[in-house]
Write an enzyme that holds these catalytic residues in place. Structure first.
Site, PDB file in Angstrom:
ATOM      1  N   GLU A   1       0.828  -1.212   0.000  1.00  8.44           N
ATOM      2  CA  GLU A   1       0.000   0.000   0.000  1.00  8.44           C
ATOM      3  C   GLU A   1       0.859   1.258   0.000  1.00  8.44           C
ATOM      4  OE1 GLU A   1      -4.059   0.125   0.410  1.00  8.44           O
ATOM      5  OE2 GLU A   1      -2.902  -0.983  -1.074  1.00  8.44           O
TER       6      GLU A   1
ATOM      7  N   THR B   1      -5.580   8.035  -5.038  1.00 10.04           N
ATOM      8  CA  THR B   1      -5.562   8.055  -3.574  1.00 10.04           C
ATOM      9  C   THR B   1      -4.612   9.112  -3.034  1.00 10.04           C
ATOM     10  OG1 THR B   1      -6.084   5.693  -3.501  1.00 10.04           O
ATOM     11  CG2 THR B   1      -5.175   6.669  -1.510  1.00 10.04           C
TER      12      THR B   1
END
Length: 311
Positions: free
Chosen positions: A130, A183
């Protein structure tokens, strides 16, 4: 075994009030990853489907290979592995696309190599992936995709993750407009400092949501689905969000919020019937806007990632 294929589900991160510390998994939507033994040492991505040619094959940039490399370094495996990724989730959707890829890869690799680690112990490797995907090693997508259900990250240092109770009958509607929000960009609009009064409100809502889940108190869950920290900054980037949030309450939905960093909106409902009605309302909203949208209705997935084939 020479090859294992695993599935990892889409997720809703934050769940309104739980920025970076709450998430839950959904059913059916997700990614598949196959991991095979190879005579050539090291980890390689050899196939990617469903991404429109956008995802990297480089092992230090693809979330699957980043996670698997960290995993085999931890267990001391010196052999070779080949990865095939089959994307079922759109990129930049707010449904945990990068997380599902890395989690499925870890589940497949762990099973292929004889299950040296329990499922929960795979979490740090998915978090590392991530960090590559969005610049932050957060766990609110990877933890529920890995473990299933609602997951609370009490602490990141040291990592302390726990599963929460899922009330029977709880359903989710996912509303994915045909646009993409990166994101990292979505995180950049957030305030770096939070007023004390907002911190108090947010803390009360987090506690209320957790209590509501365990008590199966739909009213308390509904009242707690409020975000005064991230949503005010991010909602302006999502067409139709404010109208959806107001409208779905009229058919009995518990509430709505931004799924992860968006643009997907999630709606929690006390039954499939209400979730379906909420879906219809959302379709009407986007018909007026003139923007295409994908709608999904799902129970909360309490299973998490799992193996679908061994060969």
């Amino acid at each position: 075994m020479k090859k294992v294929t695993a599935f990892a589900p889409a997720t809703v991160a934050n769940v309104s009030c739980g920025f970076d510390i709450l998430g839950f998994a959904v059913e059916e939507l997700g990614d598949k990853v196959a991991v095979s033994l190879s005579d050539e040492p090291g980890v390689r991505v050899v196939k990617i489907e469903g991404d429109g040619g956008r995802l990297p094959y480089e092992t230090d940039k693809n979330t699957c290979s980043v996670a698997v490399k960290a995993f085999i370094e931890e267990i001391g495996y010196k052999g070779g592995l080949e990865i095939e990724l089959f994307k079922g989730l759109p990129l930049g959707s707010g449904m945990g696309s990068s997380a599902a890829s890395s989690v499925a890869a870890l589940e497949a690799a762990n099973q292929l190599l004889g299950n040296p680690l329990e499922k929960k112990a795979l979490l740090p490797f998915a978090m590392k992936a991530e960090g590559v995907a969005c610049g932050a090693e957060h766990a609110d997508n990877v933890a529920p995709s890995l473990l299933g259900g609602f997951v609370l990250i009490r602490s990141y240092k040291p990592l302390d993750v726990t599963k929460l109770h899922v009330p029977p009958g709880l359903y989710c509607t996912l509303v994915h407009p045909h646009l993409e929000l990166n994101t990292a960009d979505s995180r950049s609009v957030l305030r770096q400092q939070v007023p004390l009064k907002d911190a108090i409100i947010q803390s009360g809502n987090i506690a209320g949501l957790v209590a509501g889940l365990f008590q199966e108190d739909m009213g308390l869950i509904s009242r707690s689905l409020q975000d005064v920290i991230a949503e005010p900054s991010r909602s302006v980037l999502i067409p139709g969000f404010d109208e959806i949030k107001k409208s779905v309450k009229s058919v009995g939905a518990l509430g709505a919020g931004i799924s992860g960093s968006g643009p997907t909106t999630f709606i929690l409902s006390p039954s499939r019937e209400v979730a379906e009605r909420a879906s219809e309302i959302c379709q009407e909203v986007f018909n007026k806007i003139g923007l295409e949208v994908d709608l999904y209705v799902s129970a909360v997935n309490v299973k998490g990632t799992y193996v679908i084939n061994k060969a």
